[in-house]
Design a protein around this motif. Structure first.
Motif, PDB file in Angstrom:
ATOM      1  N   ALA A 132       0.903  -0.524   0.002  1.00  0.00           N
ATOM      2  CA  ALA A 132       0.089   0.609   0.421  1.00  0.00           C
ATOM      3  C   ALA A 132       0.631   0.519  -0.137  1.00  0.00           C
ATOM      4  CB  ALA A 132      -1.251  -0.238   0.934  1.00  0.00           C
ATOM      5  N   GLY A 133       1.886   1.284   0.989  1.00  0.00           N
ATOM      6  CA  GLY A 133       3.097   2.375   0.989  1.00  0.00           C
ATOM      7  C   GLY A 133       3.397   2.128  -0.530  1.00  0.00           C
ATOM      8  N   PHE A 134       3.972   1.631  -1.546  1.00  0.00           N
ATOM      9  CA  PHE A 134       4.502   1.555  -2.858  1.00  0.00           C
ATOM     10  C   PHE A 134       3.900   1.799  -3.776  1.00  0.00           C
ATOM     11  CE2 PHE A 134       5.393  -1.047  -6.549  1.00  0.00           C
ATOM     12  CZ  PHE A 134       6.722  -0.300  -6.752  1.00  0.00           C
ATOM     13  N   ALA A 135       2.177   1.497  -3.838  1.00  0.00           N
ATOM     14  CA  ALA A 135       1.750   1.908  -4.197  1.00  0.00           C
ATOM     15  C   ALA A 135       1.154   3.642  -4.287  1.00  0.00           C
ATOM     16  CB  ALA A 135      -0.403   1.243  -4.030  1.00  0.00           C
ATOM     17  N   PRO A 164      -4.631   3.802 -13.603  1.00  0.00           N
ATOM     18  CA  PRO A 164      -4.922   3.370 -13.229  1.00  0.00           C
ATOM     19  C   PRO A 164      -4.461   1.857 -13.480  1.00  0.00           C
ATOM     20  CG  PRO A 164      -6.166   4.032 -15.394  1.00  0.00           C
ATOM     21  CD  PRO A 164      -4.660   5.079 -14.879  1.00  0.00           C
ATOM     22  N   ASP A 165      -2.905   1.643 -13.506  1.00  0.00           N
ATOM     23  CA  ASP A 165      -1.987   0.360 -13.522  1.00  0.00           C
ATOM     24  C   ASP A 165      -2.220   0.920 -11.772  1.00  0.00           C
ATOM     25  OD1 ASP A 165      -0.328  -0.310 -15.769  1.00  0.00           O
ATOM     26  OD2 ASP A 165      -0.693   1.659 -16.225  1.00  0.00           O
ATOM     27  N   ILE A 166      -1.507   1.609 -11.111  1.00  0.00           N
ATOM     28  CA  ILE A 166      -1.686   1.512  -9.825  1.00  0.00           C
ATOM     29  C   ILE A 166      -3.040   1.174  -9.136  1.00  0.00           C
ATOM     30  CG2 ILE A 166      -1.394   3.067  -7.156  1.00  0.00           C
ATOM     31  CD1 ILE A 166       0.256   5.861  -8.976  1.00  0.00           C
ATOM     32  N   ALA A 167      -3.929   1.421  -9.255  1.00  0.00           N
ATOM     33  CA  ALA A 167      -5.754   0.250  -8.851  1.00  0.00           C
ATOM     34  C   ALA A 167      -5.292  -0.972  -9.258  1.00  0.00           C
ATOM     35  CB  ALA A 167      -6.939   1.384  -9.601  1.00  0.00           C
ATOM     36  N   GLY A 168      -5.025  -1.316 -10.462  1.00  0.00           N
ATOM     37  CA  GLY A 168      -4.454  -2.904 -10.854  1.00  0.00           C
ATOM     38  C   GLY A 168      -3.723  -3.570  -9.885  1.00  0.00           C
ATOM     39  N   LEU A 216      -5.868  -5.009  -2.078  1.00  0.00           N
ATOM     40  CA  LEU A 216      -5.668  -4.090  -1.242  1.00  0.00           C
ATOM     41  C   LEU A 216      -6.639  -2.949  -1.478  1.00  0.00           C
ATOM     42  CD1 LEU A 216      -2.221  -3.330  -0.831  1.00  0.00           C
ATOM     43  CD2 LEU A 216      -3.837  -4.225   1.157  1.00  0.00           C
ATOM     44  N   SER A 217      -7.540  -2.574  -1.341  1.00  0.00           N
ATOM     45  CA  SER A 217      -8.438  -1.327  -1.853  1.00  0.00           C
ATOM     46  C   SER A 217      -7.685  -0.277  -2.645  1.00  0.00           C
ATOM     47  CB  SER A 217      -9.353  -1.171  -0.108  1.00  0.00           C
ATOM     48  OG  SER A 217      -9.016   0.015   0.512  1.00  0.00           O
ATOM     49  N   ILE A 247      -6.397   8.088  -5.349  1.00  0.00           N
ATOM     50  CA  ILE A 247      -6.240   7.527  -6.448  1.00  0.00           C
ATOM     51  C   ILE A 247      -7.170   6.824  -7.166  1.00  0.00           C
ATOM     52  CG2 ILE A 247      -4.960   5.191  -7.481  1.00  0.00           C
ATOM     53  CD1 ILE A 247      -3.184   4.664  -4.985  1.00  0.00           C
ATOM     54  N   ASP A 248      -8.459   6.863  -6.408  1.00  0.00           N
ATOM     55  CA  ASP A 248      -9.637   5.936  -7.527  1.00  0.00           C
ATOM     56  C   ASP A 248      -9.876   7.735  -8.112  1.00  0.00           C
ATOM     57  OD1 ASP A 248     -12.224   4.601  -7.731  1.00  0.00           O
ATOM     58  OD2 ASP A 248     -13.055   6.290  -7.084  1.00  0.00           O
TER      59      ASP A 248
END
Length: 179
Positions: free
Chosen positions: A54-57, A85-89, A96-97, A102-103
């Protein structure tokens, strides 16, 4: 003066995205490198990815947001190696949510140009210091990021399984009508 046209190359790891961007940059196209790889190369980057996805995202999001905003003063096309969207993927893949920020970025900070997908290609896939996924994990990553792009309303254009010069020709022919 041409309007800004932000485009993206997405897909799983090891599909030739960065190689394609390098070739297109040599042909004069403005590009933005992959933020995840830059973070992984920093001290503690691999540990952040492994110990705190999650921190990486969030680190990827901050870097991607900076790149997105940095090019706002540009005119003409800019091709990004991955996008929001790559981060969401990635987050979906990690179970993880997706955080609200980001959304919101995925919904509101839109890429104007084509979204090219480099499909999985076993013949060129190689692991390296930052690309640690095995082939099955690479396939799962491609599925997750592709689904995220579609979820946020984008249509993906698959790149051909061809050498980098042919892929570059393909991208340039697709964007010539957008300019």
């Amino acid at each position: 003066m041409a309007a800004l046209l932000r485009m993206v190359v997405t897909g799983g790891p090891g599909t030739g995205k960065s190689t394609l961007l390098d070739a297109l940059e040599l042909r004069g196209l403005a590009t933005e490198p992959e933020v995840a790889r830059a973070i992984l190369r920093e001290e503690g980057g691999m540990a952040l990815r492994a110990d705190d996805p999650a921190g990486f995202a969030l680190a990827m999001f901050d870097a991607e947001l900076s790149a997105f905003r940095r090019v706002e003063a540009e005119s003409g096309p800019v091709l990004f190696d991955r996008g929001f969207p790559d981060i969401a993927g990635f987050l979906h893949l990690e179970g993880l949510s997706v955080p609200a920020a980001i959304d919101r970025a995925c919904r509101e900070l839109r890429y104007e140009g084509p979204i090219f997908r480099a499909p999985p290609w076993d013949a060129i896939y190689r692991r390296d210091a930052e690309r640690i996924q095995d082939w099955d994990a690479a396939l799962a990553s491609d599925a997750a990021v592709s689904a995220a792009w579609r979820e946020y309303g984008y249509t993906l254009i698959d790149l051909p399984l061809a050498d980098v010069s042919q892929r570059a020709d393909f991208v340039l022919s697709r964007i010539s009508g957008e300019l």
